[in-house]
Write an enzyme that holds these catalytic residues in place. Sequence first.
Site, PDB file in Angstrom:
ATOM      1  N   GLY A 114     138.817  90.761  32.969  1.00  6.28           N
ATOM      2  CA  GLY A 114     138.674  89.547  33.760  1.00  6.28           C
ATOM      3  C   GLY A 114     140.010  88.876  34.047  1.00  6.28           C
ATOM      4  N   GLY A 157     136.112  93.542  30.558  1.00  9.32           N
ATOM      5  CA  GLY A 157     135.235  93.730  31.706  1.00  9.32           C
ATOM      6  C   GLY A 157     135.607  94.930  32.545  1.00  9.32           C
ATOM      7  N   GLU A 217     138.960  90.311  23.312  1.00  8.63           N
ATOM      8  CA  GLU A 217     138.627  88.937  23.684  1.00  8.63           C
ATOM      9  C   GLU A 217     138.587  87.955  22.515  1.00  8.63           C
ATOM     10  OE1 GLU A 217     136.881  91.871  26.551  1.00  8.63           O
ATOM     11  OE2 GLU A 217     136.793  91.605  24.380  1.00  8.63           O
ATOM     12  N   ASP A 235     132.223  90.739  25.640  1.00  8.72           N
ATOM     13  CA  ASP A 235     131.223  90.461  26.682  1.00  8.72           C
ATOM     14  C   ASP A 235     131.017  91.639  27.626  1.00  8.72           C
ATOM     15  OD1 ASP A 235     133.739  90.218  27.928  1.00  8.72           O
ATOM     16  OD2 ASP A 235     133.003  88.694  29.321  1.00  8.72           O
TER      17      ASP A 235
END
Length: 384
Positions: A71, A118, A141, A149
């Site tokens: 991300g 991601g 993360e 995630d």
Amino acid sequence: MSQVANSNEPAVLGEEAGHVRLLTLNRPRHLNVISPETVTLLAGYLENWEKDDNVELILIKGAGRAYSAGGDLRVFYEGRKSKDSCLEVVYKFYWLCHHIHSYKKTQVALVNGIAMGGGAALMVPMNFSVVTEKTVFATPEAGIGFHTDCGFSLIHSRLPGYLGEYLGLTGARLNGKELVALGLATHFVPSEKLSELEKQLVSLNTGDKDEVKSVIEQFSSEAVIDADSILNKQTVIDECFSKDSVEEIIQAFEAASTREGNGWIASVLKGLKRSSPMGLKITLRSIREARKQTLGECLKREFRLTINILRSMISGDVYEGIRALTIDKDNAPKWDPPSLDKVDDKELDKVFSPYEPHLELQIPETEECRWDGKYENSAYVTSK
């Protein structure tokens, strides 16, 4: 291949050749991080191509030296003072992650470089994920006050033993051969052969999985992991990362570090102790909950966690982590709370609490409604 995308170099290029479609993540100067534009373009291409009977095979690759570094953290940081400025992109990408896992056309990821967070969500779920000696995977993360995630709470929870907890909490990196050995990738191909493999897959002009697999295998090499690979440390990892709490994990890991042959633990421990206490606690609980959940349930939980973290519901650690890592680059974050023992479990419960049904991520329940639940039709838009 004839290019479909326009000429102003969008974040994702879409090309077509017969029954084959090629997606190129196209922000090489930014390691192909996933921006709002990236998500919108990916969702549009993948929905249209799944519905197009003429499309049989999707190839995905990254421009430059990265596949995707995950991300776009600057987008999060720049939106920190405006409530829910990133809600739309988060909703869209988690919703898209569900569709990537259940996609109806054959997908091949050609991963020659960094694939983190991601970005790796565009690799692991594919029918075929081809990695090279240049591939680097990680889910780092937790270290910046965020959480594992984009479906990785589920993916990590299904790894052997407690390796998922290890990867999620430490952000440890895996190379291409390790990814194949773990089943997070399907084939190892030397990087110098990747371009020719892509040409052969395009020439194949079919999505027949057996034929696609046969072509990839012609270029593949055996994935033999190194003797010092973390995958050969499973006994120690299971012993330590099976503990009930982050504090107990660190305590067990410290004890293990004193034993002969465990010199590798010291640097990992150092990283763990520098990480956000809140990020570590949320990540461990998230992966543990995922062990008993479906993909849809995991994505809904991850959506809630992300929005609550970005709202600084109980801590602003994610913004402090991004500041220290990518904005000021001083690598000296000041965490709040500053230590694991100061994290209040009752506060932690708030971050995990379910939303009202209409505010949850809307995962399609049936095949007939497969592409329903879009952000544009969600309560976040229709109730405005």
